[in-house]
Write an enzyme that holds these catalytic residues in place. Structure first.
Site, PDB file in Angstrom:
ATOM      1  N   CYS A 180       0.757  -1.431  -0.012  1.00 44.41           N
ATOM      2  CA  CYS A 180       0.104   0.023  -0.153  1.00 44.41           C
ATOM      3  C   CYS A 180       0.800   1.240  -0.048  1.00 44.41           C
ATOM      4  O   CYS A 180       0.415   2.524  -0.093  1.00 44.41           O
ATOM      5  CB  CYS A 180      -0.896  -0.160   1.301  1.00 44.41           C
ATOM      6  SG  CYS A 180      -2.102  -1.442   1.259  1.00 44.41           S
ATOM      7  N   HIS A 320      -2.692   8.081   5.943  1.00 45.57           N
ATOM      8  CA  HIS A 320      -2.838   6.968   5.344  1.00 45.57           C
ATOM      9  C   HIS A 320      -4.218   6.390   5.762  1.00 45.57           C
ATOM     10  O   HIS A 320      -5.248   5.884   5.050  1.00 45.57           O
ATOM     11  CB  HIS A 320      -1.980   5.661   5.901  1.00 45.57           C
ATOM     12  CG  HIS A 320      -2.132   4.328   5.222  1.00 45.57           C
ATOM     13  ND1 HIS A 320      -1.940   4.462   4.010  1.00 45.57           N
ATOM     14  CD2 HIS A 320      -1.951   3.151   5.830  1.00 45.57           C
ATOM     15  CE1 HIS A 320      -1.868   2.866   3.535  1.00 45.57           C
ATOM     16  NE2 HIS A 320      -2.088   2.348   4.636  1.00 45.57           N
ATOM     17  N   GLU A 331      -1.156   5.463  13.368  1.00 44.50           N
ATOM     18  CA  GLU A 331      -0.703   6.733  12.758  1.00 44.50           C
ATOM     19  C   GLU A 331      -1.369   7.844  13.779  1.00 44.50           C
ATOM     20  O   GLU A 331      -0.092   9.058  13.483  1.00 44.50           O
ATOM     21  CB  GLU A 331      -1.647   6.792  11.595  1.00 44.50           C
ATOM     22  CG  GLU A 331      -1.213   7.855  10.471  1.00 44.50           C
ATOM     23  CD  GLU A 331      -1.810   7.740   9.246  1.00 44.50           C
ATOM     24  OE1 GLU A 331      -1.489   8.552   8.457  1.00 44.50           O
ATOM     25  OE2 GLU A 331      -2.804   7.049   8.836  1.00 44.50           O
ATOM     26  N   LYS A 352      -9.496   8.260   2.133  1.00 46.64           N
ATOM     27  CA  LYS A 352     -10.099   6.742   1.972  1.00 46.64           C
ATOM     28  C   LYS A 352     -11.537   6.560   2.245  1.00 46.64           C
ATOM     29  O   LYS A 352     -12.250   5.511   2.089  1.00 46.64           O
ATOM     30  CB  LYS A 352      -9.267   5.729   2.822  1.00 46.64           C
ATOM     31  CG  LYS A 352      -7.738   5.483   1.966  1.00 46.64           C
ATOM     32  CD  LYS A 352      -6.650   4.515   2.821  1.00 46.64           C
ATOM     33  CE  LYS A 352      -5.509   4.388   2.135  1.00 46.64           C
ATOM     34  NZ  LYS A 352      -4.478   5.569   2.231  1.00 46.64           N
ATOM     35  N   HIS A 357      -9.679   2.194  -0.092  1.00 46.44           N
ATOM     36  CA  HIS A 357      -8.202   1.914  -0.186  1.00 46.44           C
ATOM     37  C   HIS A 357      -7.881   1.320  -1.300  1.00 46.44           C
ATOM     38  O   HIS A 357      -8.166  -0.165  -1.575  1.00 46.44           O
ATOM     39  CB  HIS A 357      -7.925   1.154   1.165  1.00 46.44           C
ATOM     40  CG  HIS A 357      -6.507   0.866   1.447  1.00 46.44           C
ATOM     41  ND1 HIS A 357      -5.512   1.387   0.680  1.00 46.44           N
ATOM     42  CD2 HIS A 357      -5.719   0.167   2.550  1.00 46.44           C
ATOM     43  CE1 HIS A 357      -4.518   1.071   1.239  1.00 46.44           C
ATOM     44  NE2 HIS A 357      -4.613   0.517   2.203  1.00 46.44           N
ATOM     45  N   PHE A 416       1.684  -3.256   3.955  1.00 48.05           N
ATOM     46  CA  PHE A 416       2.207  -4.734   4.503  1.00 48.05           C
ATOM     47  C   PHE A 416       3.729  -4.885   4.302  1.00 48.05           C
ATOM     48  O   PHE A 416       4.091  -4.511   3.185  1.00 48.05           O
ATOM     49  CB  PHE A 416       1.460  -5.678   3.915  1.00 48.05           C
ATOM     50  CG  PHE A 416      -0.135  -5.805   4.357  1.00 48.05           C
ATOM     51  CD1 PHE A 416      -0.665  -5.167   5.209  1.00 48.05           C
ATOM     52  CD2 PHE A 416      -1.017  -6.830   3.693  1.00 48.05           C
ATOM     53  CE1 PHE A 416      -1.897  -5.297   5.412  1.00 48.05           C
ATOM     54  CE2 PHE A 416      -2.094  -7.104   4.096  1.00 48.05           C
ATOM     55  CZ  PHE A 416      -2.720  -6.198   4.949  1.00 48.05           C
TER      56      PHE A 416
END
Length: 429
Positions: A180, A320, A331, A352, A357, A416
């Site tokens: 991502c 994010h 975050e 998002k 996403h 990831f």
């Protein structure tokens, strides 16, 4: 609401000796809330929700039956029919967004400049639809019926390769696959090449098309997705106390970056300047972030240092913000770690909440959003925010866009594998 003012910035003469300044001159976007940059921006400011029941395949047996799909996608006018049949969906998104961005920049590639223009498009997964489709062909009809285009269609570098072919760009060319964070890493890597004088112009960003039976089932099995099948419109709710997972999306966002000198030499319209790039790895877990967001914080700190930016000069962060329990709290901690006493006064939002996403494509469309926020003096909201979480206690610009003059904005992307990226953009005065 914050006042319609910006903090004092003094960006003049910030060029590091020996490095080129890099500016954004072109934008392209194919998103779940709009298939052009203007439609996308209108959707962000109006809080348009791109989530709906999955239509790309029969999802009735799936634990998650909704996604943020591209609507009314028609490649006619951008791609020849033969090309369209031989390209995976993610490559189509990437090439069309790249064509939009190049047209916005007003650049014509020809024999005299082709070697100075490069392409880097990131993708977390690549041609998953092709892989699944041809696996069924192999199982049902045998190896002799597998398409000869299978490998070129599914490999994740092909959005880059096809964009370069379609545009005639013969400069530096690569692809990034950092999950991502891929789109943001692609932009950052292009930024470095331009700083070092290895190219004059770079098209960069991300592309993804993973709303497939395997893609949805895999993320659902990992408990990464939201399962609000009874109310999908409220499923993507970053930083909200009732968030339960992300909503998978698809699309592409592409920027044209070029050296300031090159842009000025051709009289280009400059949208913004890219001034900082920070990238780190948690080295902690295959999917979960480091507790406290330590790796993300370090990426943000590196981006600020790279751009000679003080924490108090940050006017907005495009987070994010995936709507997963772990990401959003970590975050928030990362932002507090970096901005410290300024964290509570800095607006943060997750687009998002509207687009879902896009995995490797998310960094591209979110960078586009940051550039547009700087250009128009407006901050997109975090929609579906209704229940404050004690662990997420900052200003997330809930539900309604906000007008505000902006000088410096950050874009966060975490993936990831522990990949963390932060990009820092500055308004051109």
């Amino acid at each position: 609401m914050l006042s319609n003012t910006s903090k004092t910035n003094k960006p003049e003469d910030r060029m590091v000796e020996g490095l080129n300044r890099v500016v954004v001159t072109g934008l392209g976007a194919i998103t779940p809330i709009g298939n052009t940059v203007s439609d996308y921006w209108d959707g962000l400011l109006s809080g348009r929700n791109g989530v709906a029941a999955i239509s790309l395949f029969d999802a009735s047996a799936h634990a998650c039956r909704f996604a943020a799909e591209i609507k009314n996608f028609d490649p006619t006018g951008f791609l020849e029919p033969k090309e369209s049949k031989r390209w995976d969906r993610f490559s189509k998104f990437g090439v069309i967004a790249a064509k939009q961005a190049l047209a916005d920049a007003g650049i014509i590639i020809n024999a005299s400049n082709a070697s100075e223009i490069g392409v880097i498009i990131g993708s977390g997964v690549g041609g998953l639809l092709t892989m699944e489709t041809q696996a069924h062909v192999l199982a049902d009809k045998g190896p002799g019926r597998v398409s000869p285009f299978t490998v070129p269609m599914m490999i994740p570098n092909m959005a880059t390769g096809l964009a370069a072919i379609a545009l005639g760009a013969k400069g530096p060319s690569s692809a990034v696959a950092t999950a991502c964070a891929a789109g943001s890493n692609a932009i950052g890597d292009a930024f470095r090449l331009l700083q070092l004088g290895k190219a004059s112009v770079m098209l960069c960003g991300g592309a993804e098309a993973s709303i497939t039976p395997l893609g949805v089932a895999g993320f659902a099995s990992a408990k990464a997705l939201s399962f609000r099948n009874d109310d999908p419109l409220s499923a993507s709710r970053p930083f909200d106390a009732e968030r339960d997972g992300f909503v998978i999306g698809e699309g592409s966002g592409i920027l044209v970056l070029e050296t300031l000198e090159h842009a000025q030499s051709r009289g280009a319209l400059i949208h913004a300047e890219l001034v900082g790039y920070g990238t780190t790895c948690d080295a902690h877990h295959i999917t979960s972030p480091t507790p406290g967001g330590i790796g993300g914080a370090e990426a943000m700190r590196k981006a600020l240092n790279d751009g000679s930016i003080n924490p108090e000069d940050v006017d907005y962060i495009n987070a994010h913000g995936t709507s997963t329990p772990a990401n959003d709290s970590n975050e928030t901690s990362a932002i507090k770690n970096v901005l410290r006493e300024n964290a509570n006064q800095t607006p943060i939002s997750s687009t998002k909440s509207m687009t879902g996403h896009l995995l490797g494509g998310s960094g591209g469309i979110e960078a586009v959003a940051c550039v547009l926020a700087l250009k128009h003096g407006a901050i997109p909201p975090t929609i579906n925010y209704s229940n404050p979480d004690p662990d997420c206690d900052l200003d997330y610009v809930p539900n309604t866009a906000r007008e505000q003059k902006l000088g410096i904005v950050l874009s966060n992307s975490f993936g990831f594998g522990g990949h963390n990226v932060c990009l820092a953009f500055r308004k051109i005065l």
